[in-house]
Design an enzyme around this catalytic site. Sequence first.
Site, PDB file in Angstrom:
ATOM      1  N   LYS A  11      -4.331   5.708  -4.138  1.00  0.00           N
ATOM      2  CA  LYS A  11      -5.676   6.155  -3.749  1.00  0.00           C
ATOM      3  C   LYS A  11      -5.866   7.610  -4.144  1.00  0.00           C
ATOM      4  O   LYS A  11      -4.901   8.361  -4.354  1.00  0.00           O
ATOM      5  CB  LYS A  11      -5.883   6.006  -2.236  1.00  0.00           C
ATOM      6  N   VAL A  96       6.104   9.662  -6.639  1.00  0.00           N
ATOM      7  CA  VAL A  96       6.559   9.859  -5.257  1.00  0.00           C
ATOM      8  C   VAL A  96       6.127  11.249  -4.764  1.00  0.00           C
ATOM      9  O   VAL A  96       6.127  12.217  -5.529  1.00  0.00           O
ATOM     10  CB  VAL A  96       8.097   9.721  -5.183  1.00  0.00           C
ATOM     11  N   GLY A 102       1.488   6.518  -2.166  1.00  0.00           N
ATOM     12  CA  GLY A 102       2.380   5.509  -2.725  1.00  0.00           C
ATOM     13  C   GLY A 102       3.198   4.793  -1.664  1.00  0.00           C
ATOM     14  O   GLY A 102       3.255   3.562  -1.632  1.00  0.00           O
ATOM     15  N   GLY A 103       3.838   5.545  -0.769  1.00  0.00           N
ATOM     16  CA  GLY A 103       4.629   4.935   0.298  1.00  0.00           C
ATOM     17  C   GLY A 103       3.777   4.153   1.274  1.00  0.00           C
ATOM     18  O   GLY A 103       4.157   3.054   1.707  1.00  0.00           O
ATOM     19  N   SER A 104       2.618   4.695   1.612  1.00  0.00           N
ATOM     20  CA  SER A 104       1.705   3.999   2.521  1.00  0.00           C
ATOM     21  C   SER A 104       1.194   2.707   1.911  1.00  0.00           C
ATOM     22  O   SER A 104       1.052   1.691   2.598  1.00  0.00           O
ATOM     23  CB  SER A 104       0.515   4.912   2.878  1.00  0.00           C
ATOM     24  N   SER A 105       0.924   2.740   0.612  1.00  0.00           N
ATOM     25  CA  SER A 105       0.430   1.535  -0.064  1.00  0.00           C
ATOM     26  C   SER A 105       1.505   0.466  -0.150  1.00  0.00           C
ATOM     27  O   SER A 105       1.223  -0.728   0.000  1.00  0.00           O
ATOM     28  CB  SER A 105      -0.080   1.902  -1.462  1.00  0.00           C
ATOM     29  N   ASP A 137      -2.416   6.851   6.484  1.00  0.00           N
ATOM     30  CA  ASP A 137      -3.077   6.262   5.311  1.00  0.00           C
ATOM     31  C   ASP A 137      -2.899   4.749   5.217  1.00  0.00           C
ATOM     32  O   ASP A 137      -3.554   4.097   4.405  1.00  0.00           O
ATOM     33  CB  ASP A 137      -2.538   6.891   4.015  1.00  0.00           C
TER      34      ASP A 137
END
Length: 291
Positions: A11, A96, A102-105, A137
């Site tokens: 995002k 990263v 990225g981690g939330s997705s 997120d």
Amino acid sequence: MERVFEKASAKINLTLDVLGLREDGYHDVEMIMTTIDLADRIELIARGDEKIVIECNEGFVPTDQRNLAYQAAALLQQKADKPVGVTIRIEKRIPVAAGLAGGSSDAAATLRGCNRLWNLGLSLEELKLLGAQLGSDVPFCVQGGTALAKGRGELVTTVPNPPKVWVVLAKPDLGVSTAEIYQQFSKHEQQIEPKTAMMLQALEKGSLSLVCQNLSNMLEPVTVQLYPEVRRIRDCMLRAGADGVLMSGSGPTVYAIAQRRTRAQRINNSLRGFCRNVYIVRLSSTSFMIN
């Protein structure tokens, strides 16, 4: 062997207004986020035991309980009426620690995927509520598309998508701690006018020029002060003719909006030599559904 695949979209923030410190130690925010077509690929494979196993092609990503995707699967295990396990294979394409969620997705994709894999029958709203336990997120990433997020970011409302444009992402070779940026923001609060309400009007009108005029991120001055590379990327993109430029999230990724592919390519070329991680993508603004 039963398996499902999920797309974990990155995002960008169109706005990020920090409204004040909450009693729980988090900040109240109002922000508009939209998904782009840069995405991680998540494969979820059912296991015969109750283990959660993470496999990832990126060495910097933890593969134990620190991984948000692991935490998402563990949360859904509690909803199953029988013992379940999963192997989660994450093919990272999103940089990263970049401000692109990225981690939330990945966690959001794991929630959607395990819901299908284990036949839990949870609704999108139920998955968003669970996602709020994992990170600010994650509820947005469960839903995708374009949305207004309030509170800590967990109160998500769909809003009109921005016009289809090209987006050039540039991430300097450094990682940024979101917690550190918010701490620095609290110490030296910047006097920046909130823009989320005006961005909503721009989206409702479908005006790209108004969208570009109202791009705003209250955390950007803090990150720029700590990491001058972010300013250099911004300035380079503007000189190359970007229609609009903004840092996403707490950074350090900066993106440029370009109405035409040729201009996006020119911006990309201008960044050669001092920024290795550059991507040309489109706004996807695609919402996820529960089948």
